[in-house]
Enzyme design. Structure first.
Site, PDB file in Angstrom:
ATOM      1  CE  LYS A 224     107.863  57.500  38.958  1.00 17.57           C
ATOM      2  NZ  LYS A 224     108.989  57.190  39.862  1.00 17.57           N
TER       3      LYS A 224
ATOM      4  N   GLY B  56     109.158  59.298  49.272  1.00 22.18           N
ATOM      5  CA  GLY B  56     109.051  59.673  50.676  1.00 22.18           C
ATOM      6  C   GLY B  56     107.619  60.058  50.993  1.00 22.18           C
TER       7      GLY B  56
END
Lengths: 324, 324
Positions: B208, B305
């Site tokens: 990332k 999520g």
């Protein structure tokens, strides 16, 4: 090579910031745009409208004119960037710019509120872009986030500090200054408008909440739909007793959606130390969002300032230039 | 009326989230897109690639196929949304999708790191969109902010918590759990991959940070350019003694630019209570940016999520659909 020419309306705090950043970063910005689009793009400010050219530095005077219509009539200008403020001349010029098939970028929350964002409809019909990221929360990209990042989602609650001036004043009072002293410091630092009532009475925050409400719900509220209380009613005693309870009083803009009801308010609220906006002091802006699917999201940054707000204006300009 | 058809690769946590949000919000989403573009747009998922159709609910099986090539060959499909993960099949399919003139959206940081974002170059050459907002920081629109909002600016420093799993584990340990207990809870809640080393050893955060570095500087770093230390070296005693000093240990990803030097690291750091990342506990993600012109900007939200990450994927899909 493709040229992209900007006509700038106004050369105040934000306008001069846009000019100076472009001056310093133009090579990098054009390189980035060219890389993104696969076409060499040459972006620059072609002309600047001001009321009195003599007020400004020799170095920028050659770009300046006192005739705004000249920018609108110029077929080489692709985009009009409105940074005059107010809702009379500015609004008129933005309408004329769209009518003349130019993209429009603005930081003018008052004008957008006054016309209930009819500029956006007009832009759509003309097939032109109308962007206004800098009108709400300065560097914090709340408009892009609501409009693009969270386009599939629904805002359940928005709770925000969107007026840096009043937040600065309340912070100063909580540090021991009187209301008058705090106002004076804010004025000296350029945090208040010439007429401070727009900030102090909550109008500025109301305009901004109107814009955020339209982005969140599709509905642009009128001023009667937003419960508005300014900071003038707060006493030093209230601030002191809040502090004794470990709380801070802030001017909070709030949008709440419960089933089919929409509650909108701008008013002083006492926040406990657990509240996400509690730590937002001085001229900072911040928003805490509760989304149906994305859950909680928090954003903060400078709500004003020349360069700070100018980056938001430039973000809009460059997005339009990249889309051609 | 214009149709916009999506081919979905994968139906795991994020893929099923995308499907379910679209199912619930399709009418609003299409209305919004139509309003934005002035053309009626009908957006839907046409086909879903999975390895084993029998694992899934009857209601979605009719859309499923075990032949990914079928999606890529389908001339009606405008966009391939890759949510398989990993850097072999996923990377190959994204290349094939772009070669077949389809837009591509992904959440796959590992694949982007592995190919040093060569997919972006390929997409540019093909005149197609390649977007990957969900690959970094879940709902937090860090990629859009760096690429679009702050396009005129320069990142001086970025300091972020971009791996929710390790942040959750460290939070649990600071609350009294042992390393093994914390790992077990994280695994039960689905916060860890089957092979937890990608999170625990800092690889996920490194991928990332690589993506954020390219967006901030134009340069995609190799793994040797990022100083990487995982959380496995942290002892309970270190966490305890940090706490005694009022500090918290977090796995921090950092980018620092000083003159012509670029420093990149992913490593445990002890943060004091004044640090903007101090309060970021559990599986939250957050980034504190210091920009040359925009000053400081802070963003936080759910880093993982199903629905949360799916909103980021959908933000990309809808932006592409709106641009036609």
């Amino acid at each position: 090579m493709k040229s992209f020419r900007i006509g700038l309306l106004g050369f105040g705090t934000v306008g001069s910031g846009v000019y100076r950043i472009l001056e310093a970063q133009r090579a990098q910005i054009c390189a980035r745009l060219s890389e993104q689009t696969g076409t060499r793009i040459d972006l620059s400010i072609k002309r600047i409208f001001v009321r009195d050219i003599n007020k400004y530095d020799e170095s920028v005077r050659s770009l300046m004119t006192t005739d705004a219509q000249e920018l609108i009539d110029d077929p080489e200008i692709d985009l009009i960037c409105e940074l005059i403020g107010g809702d009379t001349l500015a609004l008129d010029l933005m309408h004329r710019a769209l009518a003349a098939d130019k993209h429009v970028v603005t930081a003018n929350k008052m004008a957008i509120f006054t016309c209930q964002n009819s500029l956006a409809d007009m832009a759509r019909k003309k097939g032109k872009a109308f962007r206004y990221e800098a009108s709400v929360m300065g560097v914090v990209p709340i408009i892009r986030v609501l409009k693009e990042s969270l386009a599939s989602d629904e805002v359940l609650e928005l709770c925000a500090i969107i007026n840096g001036s009043t937040n600065f004043i309340l912070t100063k009072i909580s540090e021991g200054a009187s209301y008058e002293q705090a106002m004076e410091i804010a004025q000296q630092l350029g945090y208040l408008e010439a007429d401070p009532s727009s900030d102090v009475d909550g109008y500025d925050a109301m305009y901004k909440l109107g814009i955020l409400t339209q982005l969140s719900t599709g509905h642009f509220p009128s001023s009667t739909e937003i419960h508005r209380v300014g900071i003038g009613t707060i006493t030093a005693e209230q601030i002191e007793s809040a502090r004794a309870l470990g709380q801070k009083i802030k001017l909070v803009a709030r949008l709440q959606r419960t089933d089919d009801r929409l509650l909108l308010s701008v008013q002083p609220e006492a926040l406990t130390s657990e509240h996400p906006l509690y730590a937002i002091d001085g001229s900072l802006n911040a928003a805490a969002l509760t989304m149906r699917y994305a859950g909680k999201l928090f954003l903060s940054g400078a709500g004003a300032g020349s360069y700070e707000t100018a980056t938001a204006v430039l973000g809009d300009i460059l997005s339009i230039a990249a889309q051609g």
